[in-house]
Motif scaffolding. Sequence first.
Motif, PDB file in Angstrom:
ATOM      1  N   THR A  49      -4.035   3.142  -5.269  1.00 21.00           N
ATOM      2  CA  THR A  49      -3.130   3.387  -6.390  1.00 21.00           C
ATOM      3  C   THR A  49      -3.835   3.964  -7.613  1.00 21.00           C
ATOM      4  OG1 THR A  49      -3.450   1.173  -7.292  1.00 21.00           O
ATOM      5  CG2 THR A  49      -1.629   1.478  -5.717  1.00 21.00           C
ATOM      6  N   PHE A  86       3.570   0.921  -4.398  1.00 22.06           N
ATOM      7  CA  PHE A  86       2.166   1.320  -4.328  1.00 22.06           C
ATOM      8  C   PHE A  86       2.040   2.838  -4.171  1.00 22.06           C
ATOM      9  CE2 PHE A  86       1.803  -3.170  -3.332  1.00 22.06           C
ATOM     10  CZ  PHE A  86       0.705  -3.530  -4.089  1.00 22.06           C
ATOM     11  N   ARG A  89       2.898   4.447  -7.550  1.00 19.37           N
ATOM     12  CA  ARG A  89       1.765   4.322  -8.488  1.00 19.37           C
ATOM     13  C   ARG A  89       0.641   5.275  -8.129  1.00 19.37           C
ATOM     14  NH1 ARG A  89       0.935  -1.126 -11.288  1.00 19.37           N
ATOM     15  NH2 ARG A  89       3.051  -1.926 -11.494  1.00 19.37           N
TER      16      ARG A  89
END
Length: 95
Positions: A49, A86, A89
Amino acid sequence: AVEAYLRITNKEKTPKPRFARTCTLFDSEGTMIDANVLSLFFCGPKSYTGEDVIELHVHGNPLVVRGVMQALSRMEGLRTAQPGEFTRRAFENAK
Protein backbone atom coordinates in the motif's frame (compact mmCIF):
# COMPACT_ATOMS: atom_id res chain seq x y z
CA ALA A 1 0.14 -0.10 12.53
CA VAL A 2 3.28 -0.13 14.65
CA GLU A 3 1.58 1.42 17.69
CA ALA A 4 -1.19 -1.20 17.55
CA TYR A 5 1.41 -3.98 17.25
CA LEU A 6 3.31 -2.70 20.27
CA ARG A 7 0.11 -2.48 22.32
CA ILE A 8 -1.30 -5.91 21.44
CA THR A 9 2.06 -7.67 21.91
CA ASN A 10 3.22 -5.70 24.97
CA LYS A 11 6.51 -5.07 23.14
CA GLU A 12 8.56 -1.89 23.39
CA LYS A 13 10.59 -2.05 20.17
CA THR A 14 9.41 -1.53 16.60
CA PRO A 15 9.70 -4.85 14.77
CA LYS A 16 12.41 -5.33 12.16
CA PRO A 17 10.91 -4.77 8.67
CA ARG A 18 10.42 -7.81 6.41
CA PHE A 19 11.42 -10.27 9.12
CA ALA A 20 8.99 -12.94 10.31
CA ARG A 21 8.80 -13.42 14.05
CA THR A 22 6.56 -15.15 16.52
CA CYS A 23 4.83 -13.23 19.26
CA THR A 24 2.10 -13.47 21.87
CA LEU A 25 -1.02 -11.31 21.65
CA PHE A 26 -2.81 -9.80 24.66
CA ASP A 27 -6.06 -7.91 25.12
CA SER A 28 -6.21 -4.51 26.84
CA GLU A 29 -6.53 -6.18 30.25
CA GLY A 30 -3.36 -8.23 29.73
CA THR A 31 -5.11 -11.54 29.11
CA MET A 32 -3.32 -13.71 26.56
CA ILE A 33 -5.25 -14.20 23.32
CA ASP A 34 -2.79 -16.37 21.37
CA ALA A 35 0.77 -17.43 22.18
CA ASN A 36 1.95 -18.53 18.72
CA VAL A 37 1.30 -15.71 16.27
CA LEU A 38 3.46 -15.08 13.23
CA SER A 39 3.96 -11.35 12.60
CA LEU A 40 5.53 -9.44 9.73
CA PHE A 41 6.16 -5.70 9.46
CA PHE A 42 6.25 -4.02 6.06
CA CYS A 43 7.55 -0.48 6.32
CA GLY A 44 6.16 2.14 3.94
CA PRO A 45 6.84 3.11 1.27
CA LYS A 46 8.18 -0.40 0.54
CA SER A 47 4.88 -2.14 1.22
CA TYR A 48 1.98 -3.08 -1.04
CA THR A 49 0.00 0.00 0.00
CA GLY A 50 2.97 2.33 0.44
CA GLU A 51 2.08 2.64 4.13
CA ASP A 52 3.31 0.84 7.26
CA VAL A 53 1.56 -2.54 7.46
CA ILE A 54 1.67 -5.26 10.12
CA GLU A 55 0.46 -8.74 9.23
CA LEU A 56 -0.66 -11.04 12.04
CA HIS A 57 -1.07 -14.71 11.18
CA VAL A 58 -3.11 -16.21 14.02
CA HIS A 59 -4.47 -19.65 14.78
CA GLY A 60 -7.67 -20.26 12.79
CA ASN A 61 -9.81 -21.04 15.83
CA PRO A 62 -12.87 -18.73 15.68
CA LEU A 63 -12.46 -17.80 19.36
CA VAL A 64 -8.86 -16.70 18.77
CA VAL A 65 -9.76 -14.72 15.66
CA ARG A 66 -12.67 -13.06 17.48
CA GLY A 67 -10.41 -12.20 20.44
CA VAL A 68 -7.80 -10.59 18.20
CA MET A 69 -10.41 -8.64 16.25
CA GLN A 70 -12.06 -7.43 19.46
CA ALA A 71 -8.74 -6.36 20.98
CA LEU A 72 -7.78 -4.44 17.83
CA SER A 73 -11.23 -2.88 17.38
CA ARG A 74 -11.02 -1.39 20.88
CA MET A 75 -7.91 0.58 19.90
CA GLU A 76 -8.59 4.16 18.90
CA GLY A 77 -8.13 4.80 15.19
CA LEU A 78 -8.34 1.16 14.09
CA ARG A 79 -11.16 -0.42 12.12
CA THR A 80 -11.75 -3.33 9.76
CA ALA A 81 -10.60 -2.62 6.20
CA GLN A 82 -13.29 -2.18 3.58
CA PRO A 83 -13.38 -4.50 0.53
CA GLY A 84 -10.71 -3.35 -1.93
CA GLU A 85 -9.23 -0.84 0.51
CA PHE A 86 -5.66 -2.12 0.31
CA THR A 87 -5.72 -1.95 -3.48
CA ARG A 88 -7.27 1.54 -3.37
CA ARG A 89 -4.56 2.74 -0.99
CA ALA A 90 -1.87 1.21 -3.19
CA PHE A 91 -3.34 3.02 -6.20
CA GLU A 92 -3.56 6.32 -4.31
CA ASN A 93 0.09 5.91 -3.29
CA ALA A 94 1.15 5.17 -6.91
CA LYS A 95 2.16 1.60 -6.13
